[in-house]
Design a protein around this motif. Structure first.
Motif, PDB file in Angstrom:
ATOM      1  N   SER A   1       0.204  -4.531  -7.769  1.00 21.47           N
ATOM      2  CA  SER A   1       0.927  -3.372  -8.260  1.00 21.47           C
ATOM      3  C   SER A   1       0.201  -2.133  -7.794  1.00 21.47           C
ATOM      4  O   SER A   1      -1.022  -2.055  -7.854  1.00 21.47           O
ATOM      5  CB  SER A   1       0.973  -3.412  -9.789  1.00 21.47           C
ATOM      6  N   THR A   2       0.922  -1.158  -7.296  1.00 24.66           N
ATOM      7  CA  THR A   2       0.285   0.043  -6.758  1.00 24.66           C
ATOM      8  C   THR A   2       0.952   1.277  -7.328  1.00 24.66           C
ATOM      9  O   THR A   2       2.068   1.248  -7.813  1.00 24.66           O
ATOM     10  CB  THR A   2       0.387   0.085  -5.229  1.00 24.66           C
ATOM     11  N   ALA A   3       0.249   2.378  -7.234  1.00 22.76           N
ATOM     12  CA  ALA A   3       0.799   3.633  -7.728  1.00 22.76           C
ATOM     13  C   ALA A   3       0.175   4.783  -6.987  1.00 22.76           C
ATOM     14  O   ALA A   3      -0.880   4.649  -6.391  1.00 22.76           O
ATOM     15  CB  ALA A   3       0.533   3.772  -9.233  1.00 22.76           C
ATOM     16  N   VAL A   4       0.807   5.921  -7.010  1.00 26.58           N
ATOM     17  CA  VAL A   4       0.252   7.131  -6.426  1.00 26.58           C
ATOM     18  C   VAL A   4      -0.420   7.936  -7.526  1.00 26.58           C
ATOM     19  O   VAL A   4       0.130   8.093  -8.613  1.00 26.58           O
ATOM     20  CB  VAL A   4       1.354   7.977  -5.751  1.00 26.58           C
ATOM     21  N   ALA A   5      -1.620   8.431  -7.240  1.00 25.96           N
ATOM     22  CA  ALA A   5      -2.352   9.206  -8.242  1.00 25.96           C
ATOM     23  C   ALA A   5      -1.522  10.391  -8.715  1.00 25.96           C
ATOM     24  O   ALA A   5      -0.911  11.086  -7.931  1.00 25.96           O
ATOM     25  CB  ALA A   5      -3.667   9.696  -7.639  1.00 25.96           C
ATOM     26  N   ASN A   6      -1.512  10.626  -9.989  1.00 23.95           N
ATOM     27  CA  ASN A   6      -0.739  11.718 -10.556  1.00 23.95           C
ATOM     28  C   ASN A   6      -1.610  12.499 -11.515  1.00 23.95           C
ATOM     29  O   ASN A   6      -1.313  12.666 -12.677  1.00 23.95           O
ATOM     30  CB  ASN A   6       0.499  11.176 -11.267  1.00 23.95           C
TER      31      ASN A   6
ATOM     32  N   GLY B   1      -5.342   2.341   3.001  1.00 22.94           N
ATOM     33  CA  GLY B   1      -4.190   3.175   2.694  1.00 22.94           C
ATOM     34  C   GLY B   1      -4.499   4.651   2.747  1.00 22.94           C
ATOM     35  O   GLY B   1      -5.533   5.083   3.257  1.00 22.94           O
ATOM     36  N   LEU B   2      -3.605   5.442   2.198  1.00 25.38           N
ATOM     37  CA  LEU B   2      -3.767   6.883   2.165  1.00 25.38           C
ATOM     38  C   LEU B   2      -4.713   7.276   1.030  1.00 25.38           C
ATOM     39  O   LEU B   2      -4.872   6.545   0.059  1.00 25.38           O
ATOM     40  CB  LEU B   2      -2.411   7.557   2.003  1.00 25.38           C
ATOM     41  N   PRO B   3      -5.342   8.438   1.122  1.00 28.25           N
ATOM     42  CA  PRO B   3      -6.417   8.802   0.191  1.00 28.25           C
ATOM     43  C   PRO B   3      -6.017   8.856  -1.276  1.00 28.25           C
ATOM     44  O   PRO B   3      -6.865   8.692  -2.145  1.00 28.25           O
ATOM     45  CB  PRO B   3      -6.845  10.191   0.687  1.00 28.25           C
ATOM     46  N   TRP B   4      -4.764   9.113  -1.554  1.00 28.67           N
ATOM     47  CA  TRP B   4      -4.346   9.257  -2.947  1.00 28.67           C
ATOM     48  C   TRP B   4      -3.732   7.996  -3.527  1.00 28.67           C
ATOM     49  O   TRP B   4      -3.341   7.975  -4.683  1.00 28.67           O
ATOM     50  CB  TRP B   4      -3.334  10.401  -3.064  1.00 28.67           C
ATOM     51  N   GLU B   5      -3.627   6.945  -2.744  1.00 26.08           N
ATOM     52  CA  GLU B   5      -2.977   5.734  -3.212  1.00 26.08           C
ATOM     53  C   GLU B   5      -3.866   4.936  -4.161  1.00 26.08           C
ATOM     54  O   GLU B   5      -5.068   4.804  -3.942  1.00 26.08           O
ATOM     55  CB  GLU B   5      -2.577   4.857  -2.034  1.00 26.08           C
TER      56      GLU B   5
ATOM     57  N   VAL C   1      -0.068  15.260  -4.787  1.00 28.10           N
ATOM     58  CA  VAL C   1      -0.123  14.753  -3.420  1.00 28.10           C
ATOM     59  C   VAL C   1       1.256  14.519  -2.825  1.00 28.10           C
ATOM     60  O   VAL C   1       1.388  13.942  -1.769  1.00 28.10           O
ATOM     61  CB  VAL C   1      -0.925  13.438  -3.360  1.00 28.10           C
ATOM     62  N   GLY C   2       2.308  14.967  -3.513  1.00 25.84           N
ATOM     63  CA  GLY C   2       3.645  14.688  -3.042  1.00 25.84           C
ATOM     64  C   GLY C   2       3.996  15.369  -1.743  1.00 25.84           C
ATOM     65  O   GLY C   2       4.894  14.943  -1.031  1.00 25.84           O
ATOM     66  N   SER C   3       3.331  16.447  -1.404  1.00 25.25           N
ATOM     67  CA  SER C   3       3.596  17.137  -0.150  1.00 25.25           C
ATOM     68  C   SER C   3       2.284  17.650   0.407  1.00 25.25           C
ATOM     69  O   SER C   3       1.332  17.893  -0.333  1.00 25.25           O
ATOM     70  CB  SER C   3       4.568  18.301  -0.382  1.00 25.25           C
ATOM     71  N   PRO C   4       2.202  17.811   1.714  1.00 26.81           N
ATOM     72  CA  PRO C   4       0.942  18.271   2.310  1.00 26.81           C
ATOM     73  C   PRO C   4       0.647  19.715   1.933  1.00 26.81           C
ATOM     74  O   PRO C   4       1.560  20.497   1.649  1.00 26.81           O
ATOM     75  CB  PRO C   4       1.199  18.130   3.813  1.00 26.81           C
ATOM     76  N   PRO C   5      -0.612  20.087   1.910  1.00 21.89           N
ATOM     77  CA  PRO C   5      -0.955  21.489   1.655  1.00 21.89           C
ATOM     78  C   PRO C   5      -0.662  22.325   2.896  1.00 21.89           C
ATOM     79  O   PRO C   5      -0.452  21.785   3.984  1.00 21.89           O
ATOM     80  CB  PRO C   5      -2.459  21.432   1.383  1.00 21.89           C
TER      81      PRO C   5
END
Length: 679
Positions: free
Chosen positions: A68-73, A462-466, A79-83
């Motif tokens: 099970s995975t999630a994106v940090a919130n 994976g990506l840094p926030w995953e 992290v939903g869009s790039p800076p």
């Protein structure tokens, strides 16, 4: 997180047979396949790939069961869009945003060019065209292609570059104009900042900390997107930077070394007051891998001691420094800190050639450091602080293997394997303190390599926030392997791996060295190489990336000690030995031999800089100077001594002179900022 209006909904379940039907890959996706920013990764033929959903697309090398995975919130970062960080300059205490219409800036800078900054964590896009057949002999195919058992084509997901900001590109003349602002602020040591009391400078830096903490969220996000640091590590870099500054200030306040509270009367008839004062104008160049922490571990101590600082923003990892400009501007007198960005070869040599740089704080490669030092017309008076390359060894003593390895899961091995993984692959091995060559007894090296490879295969990619393994943030882990900062780093890793394989080494772990996400991706699966021999480039060159070279040895005296003794570098070494059956004599002899070679010797633990109170040093081409809470203050200051003699024989009819020299000194203390004790 993913705008539903932008992307179609897919429900896809498929099973495909890879490599002539011997390996099965199961994918289950339900959600939006495409995202405007962060979205699924599709591994280039990775044997074990698990997507819980397209929402997170967590890629793992872990278990056959999809985690099970999630994106940090987290509240501190989105992290939903790039800076996107607009290019700014900071000269003479003024922050100016660089206009795209090339309008002229103030303070003699004129027109400043901008370059786009691309993040290493790029968007994932879809290729809707019919996928080409994969060439089974192709090591890194141009794009990931997957087909169902019915040969229906599935859109390929590949990385594409993502612009996350702009960076000003200074010319030589603009750099020299910035230097002039620093010269004016220093004013031969009579400028506002160097003439402030230490207490006043501490107060200003504390104000800077408060202002910087308001940028914490943005800085963490930029660290993830620009240099691929996972959320936890990016958070730790910011927080450790603040802690280092606070510890430095606390040390000053608790020590008489930097602002004595009393004169030293132990040398009668001479009485002494010894403190430390600034050197002058310090040029500070920090690295890309720890752009905030490593840079500020030199910059802030230099400022506290009263120096004027010119900060060269690194070409990679530089956007975080644009976010610090306002904090400097609000807290410090004009001209105390200047920032220069752009090509180092264009901007730095003219400053050194001017002869107006008094100190160089450089963290990077030795060749670049040598070029800068040689450019100074009077290098003998240039104060140097250098933190350079390293090829830190991990040495595994024979006593570890007497009872077997037991899969690396019990006894000494449980701890040692954990330290080995952390030492070699923390932040993808992009640390000067990383373990970069492992020496293992030849009779056990193959078993060691196999077990280590299996451990590496459990790391999440994976990506840094995953987040991986759980939807509960308190239990989940962030991606342990994340993208490298740019394609040039990927190319260098491939060169080293190819050279080692050509000369007899093998990649031991599954899919080691593979690139995840297509030709423009920088996400690389770590590679465990064995056996590594002296004729391979990886044996001598610092990889600074996710490659673990294992070198078998026959004899400590014939193979390992000469490598340390005759090598180019001398930062650290880790010695791994059995806590139960340790040959203390062997360990003691190695410590004695290595005490004149390395700055730090670690026993059963990975190499590292912490704790910040401990001296962080090195020898040969690894370092010149010492970093720690105390030592950094010493590096960027010079002792200044005030002395007088009072033998009691001074007499005068005038009452005001009868007080003698001691009385005069008491009055002087009331008006001198240098003699003011720290509060």
């Amino acid at each position: 997180f993913f705008p539903p209006s932008s992307f179609p909904l897919f429900l896809i379940r498929f099973r495909t047979i890879l490599n002539s039907g011997t390996k099965v890959m199961k994918l289950s996706m339900k959600n939006w396949l495409l995202a405007a920013a962060a979205s699924p990764l599709l591994l280039n033929g990775l044997d074990k790939i698990h997507f819980a959903s397209a929402e997170t697309a967590a890629t793992t090398l872990k278990t056959p069961t999809p985690p099970s995975t999630a994106v940090a919130n987290d509240d501190d970062v989105v992290v939903g869009s790039p800076p996107f960080i607009n290019g700014k300059v900071f000269v003479h205490g003024v922050v100016q945003e660089v206009p795209r219409d090339k309008a002229e800036l103030d303070h003699g800078l004129g027109q400043v060019e901008l370059s786009e900054v691309y993040g290493c964590c790029a968007k994932v896009t879809s290729n809707d065209s019919t996928p080409a057949q994969k060439n089974e002999d192709e090591e890194c195919p141009d794009k990931t292609t997957t087909t169902t058992s019915s040969n229906n084509s599935i859109n390929s997901l590949v990385f594409s570059p993502t612009v996350i900001g702009t960076m000003p590109q200074f010319t030589q003349n603009q750099s020299l104009r910035t230097l002039q602002s620093a010269v004016e602020a220093w004013k031969g040591g009579s400028g506002t900042w160097p003439q402030m009391s230490l207490s006043q400078r501490i107060s200003a830096i504390e104000s800077f900390i408060a202002n910087l903490q308001q940028k914490r969220r943005e800085i963490i996000k930029v660290l993830m997107w620009e240099i691929g640091k996972n959320y936890k590590d990016a958070e730790a870099e910011f927080d450790r930077t603040i802690q280092f500054i606070q510890k430095t200030i606390s040390y000053i306040r608790s020590s008489d070394e930097f602002a004595p509270r009393a004169w030293d009367e132990s040398h009668a008839p001479t009485t002494l007051y010894a403190s430390r004062a600034a050197i002058g104008i310090i040029m500070c160049l920090g690295p890309y891998n720890y752009p905030l922490n490593e840079t500020y571990a030199t910059l802030i101590p230099a400022l506290l001691m009263g120096n004027i600082v010119i900060l060269k923003v690194p070409t990679v990892g530089g956007l975080v420094h644009l976010l610090t400009m306002e904090a400097f501007a609000k807290s410090l007198p004009k001209g105390t800190v200047q920032l220069i960005s752009g090509s180092g070869r264009t901007t730095m040599p003219p400053l050194m050639e001017s002869g107006k740089i008094d100190g160089l704080a450089f963290i990077g490669g030795s060749r670049a450091a040598d070029r800068l030092i040689k450019a100074h017309p009077e290098p003998h008076r240039l104060k140097l602080f250098l933190q350079l390359e390293a090829k830190n060894m991990g040495i595994y003593l024979p006593d570890l293997f007497e009872d077997g390895m037991d899969g690396g899961n019990s006894g000494d091995w449980n701890n040692i394997m954990g330290e080995t993984i952390a030492g070699t692959l923390s932040y993808n091995g992009q640390r000067c303190t990383a373990l970069k060559l492992l020496f293992v007894p030849k009779s056990h090296s193959e078993e060691f390599a196999t077990i280590l490879a299996k451990k590496v295969e459990t790391l999440s990619v994976g990506l840094p926030w995953e987040l991986h393994d759980s939807n509960d943030r308190s239990k989940a882990k962030y991606s342990q392997i994340t993208p490298l900062p740019n394609l040039s780093r990927v190319s260098y890793m491939k060169e080293l791996i190819a050279d080692a394989i050509e000369k007899g080494a093998s990649i031991i772990n599954q899919r080691g060295g593979d690139i995840v996400g297509g030709p423009e991706s920088t996400l690389m699966v770590p590679a465990v190489l064995h056996p590594v021999t002296p004729n391979m480039r990886i044996y001598e060159e610092e990889q600074f990336g996710p490659i673990i070279p294992i070198a078998p040895y026959n004899s400590l005296e014939d193979d390992v000690v000469p490598y340390a003794r005759d090598g180019k570098y001398g930062q650290q070494v880790s010695i791994f030995t059995s806590a139960v059956k340790s040959n203390a004599l062997t360990t003691a002899k190695l410590i004695d031999r290595f005490s004149t070679i390395f700055g730090k010797i670690n026993i059963n633990t990975q190499c590292g800089r912490s704790p910040d109170a401990a001296p962080f040093s090195g020898r040969r081409s690894s370092a010149l100077g010492v970093m720690s809470v105390r030592d950094a203050l010493i590096e960027f200051s010079i002792p200044s001594v005030i002395s007088y003699k009072d033998d009691g024989r001074i007499e005068s009819a005038r009452e005001e002179v009868k007080r003698g020299v001691a009385g005069l000194i008491n009055e002087v203390e009331k008006h001198s900022t240098f003699l003011t004790p720290v509060i």
